[in-house]
Design an enzyme around this catalytic site. Structure first.
Site, PDB file in Angstrom:
ATOM      1  N   GLY A   1       0.779  -1.238   0.000  1.00  0.00           N
ATOM      2  CA  GLY A   1       0.000   0.000   0.000  1.00  0.00           C
ATOM      3  C   GLY A   1       0.803   1.278   0.000  1.00  0.00           C
ATOM      4  O   GLY A   1       1.720   1.432   0.782  1.00  0.00           O
ATOM      5  N   SER A   2       0.484   2.202  -0.881  1.00  0.00           N
ATOM      6  CA  SER A   2       1.190   3.465  -0.956  1.00  0.00           C
ATOM      7  C   SER A   2       0.559   4.332  -2.031  1.00  0.00           C
ATOM      8  O   SER A   2      -0.620   4.204  -2.319  1.00  0.00           O
ATOM      9  CB  SER A   2       2.673   3.230  -1.252  1.00  0.00           C
ATOM     10  OG  SER A   2       3.388   4.430  -1.106  1.00  0.00           O
TER      11      SER A   2
END
EC number: 4.1.1.65
Length: 218
Positions: A185-186
């Site tokens: 996630g990012s």
């Protein structure tokens, strides 16, 4: 198909899950607890497999288009001052990835890699306004003969503890092909010329290598 960045962790998780299944009967006598443990282990394995998936994409190269470098949701479309490379105003378009999205990073345009740099940093939540400047990140600039220079920045988030960047200076970039991977996630920021014709809207979901983010004004 699974991304090469996940081969090791998928193998370890698979072995751990199988071994745990075989040991459940020996260490847990209560049937309902056995069932819960097995379901939990299986769910974890499925999540790992989903996270490292690398689906085939229908990529059509077009020098007048900038395609999304990642799967996710458009969270920023605004004019900003880009401090690191251009040192002038640019149009920033940011795509946020949840842990459930495909995390392959793809080249938004084809051309020559003219800049590639890694920056250690913090792990603020990816949507934090200062994440683009303070978090661990990599900055890559690809020069396209038709579109000019396009900068994209991989940014680590609160969960993303490792950014993988394949782009090296003087590499030949093929639009839509793998340029890296961000684990767990990012977000990715794009910095484009101010006169770019934006083809997406805030909160729109996009697909890496396929969705057209912007096109060059004639």
């Amino acid at each position: 198909m699974f991304h090469k960045e996940g081969h090791k962790i998928i193998f370890i998780t698979f072995v751990f899950t199988v071994a745990s299944f075989l040991l459940v009967d020996s260490f847990i006598s209560t049937k309902w607890i056995q069932t819960i443990v097995m379901i939990t282990l299986l769910a974890f394995l499925i999540l790992i497999l989903q996270f490292f998936r690398n689906p085939k994409r229908n990529i059509s190269s077009n020098d007048k288009h900038v395609v999304s470098p990642v799967d996710g949701k458009v969270v920023v479309i605004e004019e900003v001052f880009e401090k690191e490379y251009f040192k002038e105003k640019r149009l920033q378009i940011s795509v946020f990835m949840s842990p459930l999205n495909v995390h392959v990073t793809r080249y938004p345009v084809g051309g020559n890699v003219v800049f590639s740099k890694y920056h250690p940093g913090k792990y603020l939540v990816a949507w934090h306004p200062k994440a683009s400047e303070e978090n661990e990140r990599t900055t890559v600039v690809v020069e396209n003969e038709t579109y000019g220079k396009v900068l994209y920045r991989q940014i680590a988030g609160a969960l993303a503890k490792r950014i993988v960047n394949y782009a090296k200076q003087n590499d030949k970039a093929l639009q839509g092909s793998d340029s890296g991977f961000i684990k767990f996630g990012s977000r990715v920021d794009l910095f484009l010329p101010l006169d770019t014709n934006v083809k997406v809207a805030l909160n729109q979901k996009v697909r890496g290598g396929e969705s057209v983010i912007a096109e060059m004004n004639e």
